[in-house]
Design an enzyme around this catalytic site. Structure first.
Site, PDB file in Angstrom:
ATOM      1  N   LYS A  36       0.814  -1.221   0.000  1.00 24.21           N
ATOM      2  CA  LYS A  36       0.000   0.000   0.000  1.00 24.21           C
ATOM      3  C   LYS A  36       0.847   1.271   0.000  1.00 24.21           C
ATOM      4  CE  LYS A  36      -4.188  -1.841   0.148  1.00 24.21           C
ATOM      5  NZ  LYS A  36      -5.065  -1.759  -1.051  1.00 24.21           N
TER       6      LYS A  36
ATOM      7  N   SER B 292       1.765  -9.625  -0.890  1.00 24.15           N
ATOM      8  CA  SER B 292       1.438  -8.199  -0.839  1.00 24.15           C
ATOM      9  C   SER B 292       1.615  -7.582   0.539  1.00 24.15           C
ATOM     10  CB  SER B 292       0.011  -7.983  -1.326  1.00 24.15           C
ATOM     11  OG  SER B 292      -0.865  -8.801  -0.586  1.00 24.15           O
TER      12      SER B 292
ATOM     13  N   GLU C 207     -10.050   5.620   2.832  1.00 24.20           N
ATOM     14  CA  GLU C 207     -10.829   4.486   3.322  1.00 24.20           C
ATOM     15  C   GLU C 207      -9.853   3.361   3.634  1.00 24.20           C
ATOM     16  OE1 GLU C 207     -10.099   5.080   0.257  1.00 24.20           O
ATOM     17  OE2 GLU C 207      -9.514   3.128  -0.533  1.00 24.20           O
TER      18      GLU C 207
END
Lengths: 396, 266
Positions: free
Chosen positions: A88, A376, A110
């Site tokens: 991210k 990830s 969000e």
């Protein structure tokens, strides 16, 4: 990828938002296109990726796993080693720098699992910006550690209890907040979802993953991989891995969806079981009923607990360029335990879905095939959830 | 001309402003919605918006979101709401407008949707998440069926107002301020220049909505435009009257108050 018109991927994508947001999206697009062509901006972005996030991330050959499974050679792209613990941060650093360039002093976002929220709060701390994170009440409970982490970083965490109290509702509320304060606020969308230009912006900032994999695998193997595997909720880590390979027809691409408790029970497999619709500003695949009411969805992993998928994935699916496979909670938890024991790497539950599919696929392939699995994120945040799933009582 | 255009003509010839009121269909029941529509007409509403309940209404504030949840809990379907409109049409000719999200039209099927609107007696639709850029997806078909596609402009629209107004059917929905629907104490928009800009480009009637809740606000803002839209304040009366069951009287009282305030604006 063919883009018939700006922000469209085949029949998917678009800008289905209230008029109050249209000029904000137009301004965002203009600013982003200018930044993308601005060497100064790109240098700054590269600097933070390298010096702050710790890139490039490793491409690790999982020797034990490969030998035990006895099939294709497995590489893990270690996005879990990035600062803040997931992919991210790649996108957030880019968008936070863009926000700064646009003169915004406040960022909002969000979050589902909390990884995007933590990354946004981190960038806000680093760049001296006000930060507010929208998070579903159910997710706040599942990921209480990340909530505390965001607050330590100086962010306000706003609890969203409407609807299903998960990522979908947090996303809606973040868009509403943006509509109310477009003047001073930048909305950092965390996945390849939402109205144009967000899917494009997030794809571009995440494609550092695939670009690195390409160079790393060429260096190690002197050839491109045969198959890329990544989990998909909204789909940003998968899009980041896939995008630089889209033109390489020999490279197969598999997005792994959350099969939850099974496809006949509660799940979040938007492509496998969904239909075309419009939500959160985009046309794509959604889990919904005949009237277009969005279904409540479920996955053990909060980051995949989303009833839709990004429009670029919808297009890759429809055009046959990528395929999408569901993996259940049980399979993901098994893969979580397997990778932890076998390689000493604790994956995020989201990423464990990709690992689970690799566990199925690798043994069926010959030894000269190469798989790349996108790890990830790291799984520290999920240890409680897995313990709960296994019926183990840890002191929370 | 649609019932909407005819209504504005009629009001304009008398020098009056339109009162446009909103309720969520199926909140708390479809029968209640029918009674509320008829009551609002009786108490002075000129045009009525029926909100089609949706799971993810991205332009709505908490009051209308709760109404949506109540209606959806009752498993209200779009085809039932089409039936409700036919039912209302047996006794009333008041212009009726659906407010709904684009996904509902898409899944219902645009052809079937507009055909049912026409045969049931719906006059126009407002789709908050369908901006100018995407409206061609249904613009032609709405026109074919004679359903007014009511477009929205916001204080942030600026240079976009001209092209949006060019597509507007029925009336132009002018959004009073940024953010979602819901009651506002006061407005920071410069209405004079907002409407000067709108009037330069648009000959269709203009109605102002978002956040208008009291007769005093209606009177104050009515002078800028051809009509005032009141939504959340009415839905709030429905919510407040649920326990005692007297929501019809509460809504009727508010509508009458709004109407008499608007009558002072000439």
């Amino acid at each position: 990828m063919t883009e018939y018109r700006k922000g469209r991927y085949g029949r998917f994508g678009g800008q289905y938002v209230p008029e109050t947001l249209m000029n904000a999206l137009i301004e965002l697009e203009r600013s982003y296109y200018a930044a993308r062509d601005d060497n100064e901006f790109l240098r700054e972005y590269d600097f933070f990726l390298k010096e702050y996030a710790g890139r490039p991330s490793l491409l690790y050959y999982a020797r034990k796993m490969t030998e035990e499974l006895g099939g294709a050679k497995i590489y893990l792209k270690r996005e879990d080693l990035n600062h803040t613990g997931s992919h991210k941060i790649n996108n957030v650093l880019g968008q936070a720098l863009l926000a700064k360039k646009m003169g915004k002093r406040r960022v909002i976002a969000e979050t589902g699992a909390g990884q995007h929220g933590v990354a946004t709060a981190t960038a806000a701390a680093l760049f001296n910006m006000e930060c507010e994170i929208f998070m579903g009440s159910e997710d706040m409970e599942r990921q209480s550690l990340n909530v505390f982490r965001m607050r330590l970083l100086g962010a306000d965490v706003r609890e969203v209890s409407s609807g299903t109290g998960t990522l979908k509702d947090a996303t809606s509320e973040a868009f509403k907040e943006w509509a109310a304060r477009v003047g001073d606020t930048y909305l950092v969308v965390g996945s390849v979802v939402g109205p144009h230009p967000y899917p494009e912006i997030v794809r571009d900032f995440q494609s550092v993953i695939g670009s690195e994999v390409r160079a790393q695998v060429l260096e190690k193997e002197r050839r491109l991989p045969d198959c890329l595997i990544a989990c998909v909720g909204g789909g940003s880590n998968a899009m980041g891995l896939f995008y630089p390979f889209i033109g390489c027809s020999g490279v197969e691409m598999v997005g792994v969806e959350a099969g939850g408790e099974g496809l006949n029970a509660r799940h979040a497999a938007s492509i496998t079981k969904g239909s075309v619709g419009v939500m959160h500003g985009m046309k794509s695949f959604f889990l919904q009923d005949e009237d277009g009411q969005i279904d409540p969805v479920y996955s053990i992993s909060a980051g995949l607990d989303y009833p839709g998928i990004g429009p670029q994935h919808a297009f890759l699916f429809e055009s046959g360029r990528a395929r999408y496979e569901p993996v259940t909670d049980a399979e993901a938890v098994e893969a979580f335990k397997y990778l932890t024991k076998t390689e000493g790497i604790i994956p995020a539950l989201e990423s464990a879905h990709a690992v689970a599919y690799a566990l199925k696929l690798a043994p069926a392939l010959p030894r000269d095939k190469i798989l790349v699995v996108n790890l990830s994120g790291r799984g520290d945040k999920d240890v409680y959830s897995v313990a709960r799933y296994m019926g183990v009582n840890v002191n929370e | 001309m649609s019932r909407i255009g005819a209504k504005f003509d009629e009001l304009r010839s008398r020098g009056e402003k339109a009162l446009i009121t909103f309720v969520t269909a199926g909140d708390p029941t479809l029968e209640a919605t029918r009674d509320l529509v008829l009551e609002m007409e009786k108490r002075g509403a000129d045009i009525i918006e029926l909100g089609i309940p949706y799971s993810d209404p991205v332009a709505e504030g908490p009051v209308i979101m709760r109404a949506n949840s109540r209606a959806l809990k009752n498993k209200i379907r779009i085809k039932d709401i089409m039936g409700l409109v036919s039912d209302i049409r047996k006794t009333s000719e008041i212009p009726l407008v659906y407010l709904l999200y684009f996904n509902c039209i898409l899944r219902y099927g645009p052809e079937r949707f507009f055909s049912d609107c026409k045969s049931g007696g719906v006059d126009g639709i407002i789709v908050p998440d369908l901006p100018y850029e995407e409206c061609d997806e249904i613009y032609g078909i709405a026109k074919d069926y004679g359903i007014d596609l009511i477009m929205l402009v916001a204080p942030t629209s600026r240079e976009r107002i001209e092209k949006i107004a060019g597509k507007a059917g029925g009336f132009l929905y002018c959004v009073s301020s940024l953010g979602v629907t819901g009651v506002r104490e006061k407005f920071s928009t410069d209405f004079k220049s907002f409407f000067e800009c709108i009037n330069r480009y648009s000959a269709v009637p203009k109605a102002l909505g978002f956040g208008i809740s009291t007769p005093a606000q209606a009177e104050e803002l009515g002078k800028y435009c051809d009509g005032i839209i009141v939504g959340s304040a009415i839905v709030k009366r429905v919510e407040e009257g649920l326990a005692a069951g007297d929501f019809q009287a509460r809504v009727g009282g508010l509508v009458a108050g709004l109407k008499s305030a608007l009558e002072k604006v000439r």
